[in-house]
Design a protein around this motif. Structure first.
Motif, PDB file in Angstrom:
ATOM      1  N   PHE A 209      10.559   6.958   3.824  1.00 34.26           N
ATOM      2  CA  PHE A 209       9.703   6.245   4.764  1.00 34.26           C
ATOM      3  C   PHE A 209       9.720   4.742   4.539  1.00 34.26           C
ATOM      4  O   PHE A 209       9.254   3.983   5.377  1.00 34.26           O
ATOM      5  N   GLY A 210      10.211   4.294   3.397  1.00 35.66           N
ATOM      6  CA  GLY A 210      10.204   2.866   3.102  1.00 35.66           C
ATOM      7  C   GLY A 210       8.837   2.421   2.614  1.00 35.66           C
ATOM      8  O   GLY A 210       7.996   3.219   2.220  1.00 35.66           O
ATOM      9  N   LYS A 211       8.625   1.130   2.666  1.00 35.50           N
ATOM     10  CA  LYS A 211       7.371   0.530   2.175  1.00 35.50           C
ATOM     11  C   LYS A 211       6.442   0.194   3.340  1.00 35.50           C
ATOM     12  O   LYS A 211       6.893  -0.142   4.429  1.00 35.50           O
ATOM     13  N   PHE A 212       5.153   0.279   3.074  1.00 33.20           N
ATOM     14  CA  PHE A 212       4.133  -0.061   4.059  1.00 33.20           C
ATOM     15  C   PHE A 212       3.230  -1.145   3.507  1.00 33.20           C
ATOM     16  O   PHE A 212       2.990  -1.215   2.307  1.00 33.20           O
ATOM     17  N   SER A 213       2.704  -1.966   4.404  1.00 30.81           N
ATOM     18  CA  SER A 213       1.719  -2.976   4.020  1.00 30.81           C
ATOM     19  C   SER A 213       0.333  -2.379   4.178  1.00 30.81           C
ATOM     20  O   SER A 213      -0.004  -1.893   5.266  1.00 30.81           O
ATOM     21  N   PRO A 214      -0.469  -2.395   3.124  1.00 29.47           N
ATOM     22  CA  PRO A 214      -1.829  -1.846   3.252  1.00 29.47           C
ATOM     23  C   PRO A 214      -2.689  -2.752   4.135  1.00 29.47           C
ATOM     24  O   PRO A 214      -2.378  -3.912   4.350  1.00 29.47           O
ATOM     25  N   SER A 215      -3.777  -2.198   4.620  1.00 30.58           N
ATOM     26  CA  SER A 215      -4.729  -2.988   5.405  1.00 30.58           C
ATOM     27  C   SER A 215      -5.423  -3.983   4.484  1.00 30.58           C
ATOM     28  O   SER A 215      -5.284  -3.919   3.268  1.00 30.58           O
ATOM     29  N   ALA A 216      -6.179  -4.884   5.078  1.00 30.58           N
ATOM     30  CA  ALA A 216      -6.873  -5.908   4.287  1.00 30.58           C
ATOM     31  C   ALA A 216      -7.799  -5.288   3.247  1.00 30.58           C
ATOM     32  O   ALA A 216      -7.949  -5.811   2.148  1.00 30.58           O
ATOM     33  N   ASP A 217      -8.410  -4.137   3.580  1.00 28.88           N
ATOM     34  CA  ASP A 217      -9.283  -3.488   2.594  1.00 28.88           C
ATOM     35  C   ASP A 217      -8.489  -2.634   1.612  1.00 28.88           C
ATOM     36  O   ASP A 217      -9.054  -2.020   0.719  1.00 28.88           O
ATOM     37  N   GLY A 218      -7.164  -2.604   1.793  1.00 31.32           N
ATOM     38  CA  GLY A 218      -6.304  -1.944   0.825  1.00 31.32           C
ATOM     39  C   GLY A 218      -6.191  -0.443   0.957  1.00 31.32           C
ATOM     40  O   GLY A 218      -5.663   0.208   0.069  1.00 31.32           O
ATOM     41  N   GLN A 219      -6.654   0.144   2.076  1.00 31.70           N
ATOM     42  CA  GLN A 219      -6.589   1.597   2.211  1.00 31.70           C
ATOM     43  C   GLN A 219      -5.137   2.052   2.264  1.00 31.70           C
ATOM     44  O   GLN A 219      -4.407   1.752   3.195  1.00 31.70           O
ATOM     45  N   PHE A 220      -4.733   2.762   1.234  1.00 29.33           N
ATOM     46  CA  PHE A 220      -3.376   3.289   1.149  1.00 29.33           C
ATOM     47  C   PHE A 220      -3.382   4.460   0.179  1.00 29.33           C
ATOM     48  O   PHE A 220      -3.907   4.358  -0.923  1.00 29.33           O
ATOM     49  N   VAL A 221      -2.819   5.580   0.622  1.00 28.62           N
ATOM     50  CA  VAL A 221      -2.724   6.766  -0.227  1.00 28.62           C
ATOM     51  C   VAL A 221      -1.288   7.246  -0.194  1.00 28.62           C
ATOM     52  O   VAL A 221      -0.676   7.309   0.874  1.00 28.62           O
ATOM     53  N   GLU A 222      -0.753   7.581  -1.353  1.00 26.61           N
ATOM     54  CA  GLU A 222       0.568   8.202  -1.408  1.00 26.61           C
ATOM     55  C   GLU A 222       0.501   9.383  -2.370  1.00 26.61           C
ATOM     56  O   GLU A 222       0.067   9.241  -3.507  1.00 26.61           O
ATOM     57  N   VAL A 223       0.913  10.539  -1.870  1.00 23.01           N
ATOM     58  CA  VAL A 223       1.030  11.736  -2.684  1.00 23.01           C
ATOM     59  C   VAL A 223       2.509  12.065  -2.702  1.00 23.01           C
ATOM     60  O   VAL A 223       3.147  12.144  -1.654  1.00 23.01           O
ATOM     61  N   ASN A 224       3.062  12.255  -3.892  1.00 19.54           N
ATOM     62  CA  ASN A 224       4.500  12.466  -4.039  1.00 19.54           C
ATOM     63  C   ASN A 224       4.717  13.601  -5.033  1.00 19.54           C
ATOM     64  O   ASN A 224       4.700  13.383  -6.233  1.00 19.54           O
TER      65      ASN A 224
END
Length: 182
Positions: free
Chosen positions: A29-44
């Motif tokens: 999927f490549g890299k994503f930029s998180p939102s300003a509040d930093g909401q980002f989850v990755e399960v691998n």
């Protein structure tokens, strides 16, 4: 002697490159930029952890255990969207969808609109020659608030889609599973 060294080095590099070849159902999927509040989850989840989970589920849920034994990789990304990253992220998801189509993946679900009028779902599968599924990719832009991407890689039998849909709470995939079971 130098020819032998170069030949040996080339052989080692080709073996390393072959070992690093991803499974046919894997999508980067490549890299994503998180939102300003930093909401980002990755399960691998990789093969070893999936096999461990299969062992734990084996006695109480043999159907789930069989499915987990056949999986090689599960990746989930959830990216919060705001004004700073919404456009970039939705374009990134659109690019992934185009690449999947260009690489021979089959789009099996498309949802646009819905009750919220902003739901955008696309589900793709990559089939093995024996008609089992090598990979499933689920892409969702949910009401402009978050993007969700899921890649399930393994040797999945079509009748196991219902189990995946139920365990991962993927409503559009549940509808496909109901049609497969008929």
């Amino acid at each position: 002697m130098n020819t032998l060294r170069v030949s040996l080095l080339a052989s080692l590099l080709s073996v390393a490159a072959f070992a690093a070849t991803p499974e046919p159902g894997y999508v980067d999927f490549g890299k994503f930029s998180p939102s300003a509040d930093g909401q980002f989850v990755e399960v691998n989840l990789q093969n070893g952890l999936l096999k461990f989970a299969a062992t734990l589920a084996g006695t109480q849920e043999p159907e789930v255990a069989e499915l987990l034994r056949n999986l090689k990789h599960v990746r989930v990304n959830v990216v919060g969207l705001d004004d700073a990253n919404r456009r970039e992220t939705t374009e990134h998801v659109a690019r992934i969808r185009r690449e999947l189509t260009n690489q021979g993946w089959t789009q099996i679900v498309t949802v646009k609109g819905g009750e919220k009028k902003a739901e955008d779902v696309a589900i793709y599968t990559k089939q093995n020659p024996d008609d089992s599924i090598a990979g499933i990719v689920i892409t969702v832009i949910d009401n402009g608030r978050e993007a969700v991407l899921v890649n399930i890689v393994g040797d999945i039998k079509p009748e196991q889609i219902a189990t995946i849909a139920e365990r991962l709470h993927i409503d559009p995939l549940k509808k496909i599973a109901a049609n497969v079971e008929k």
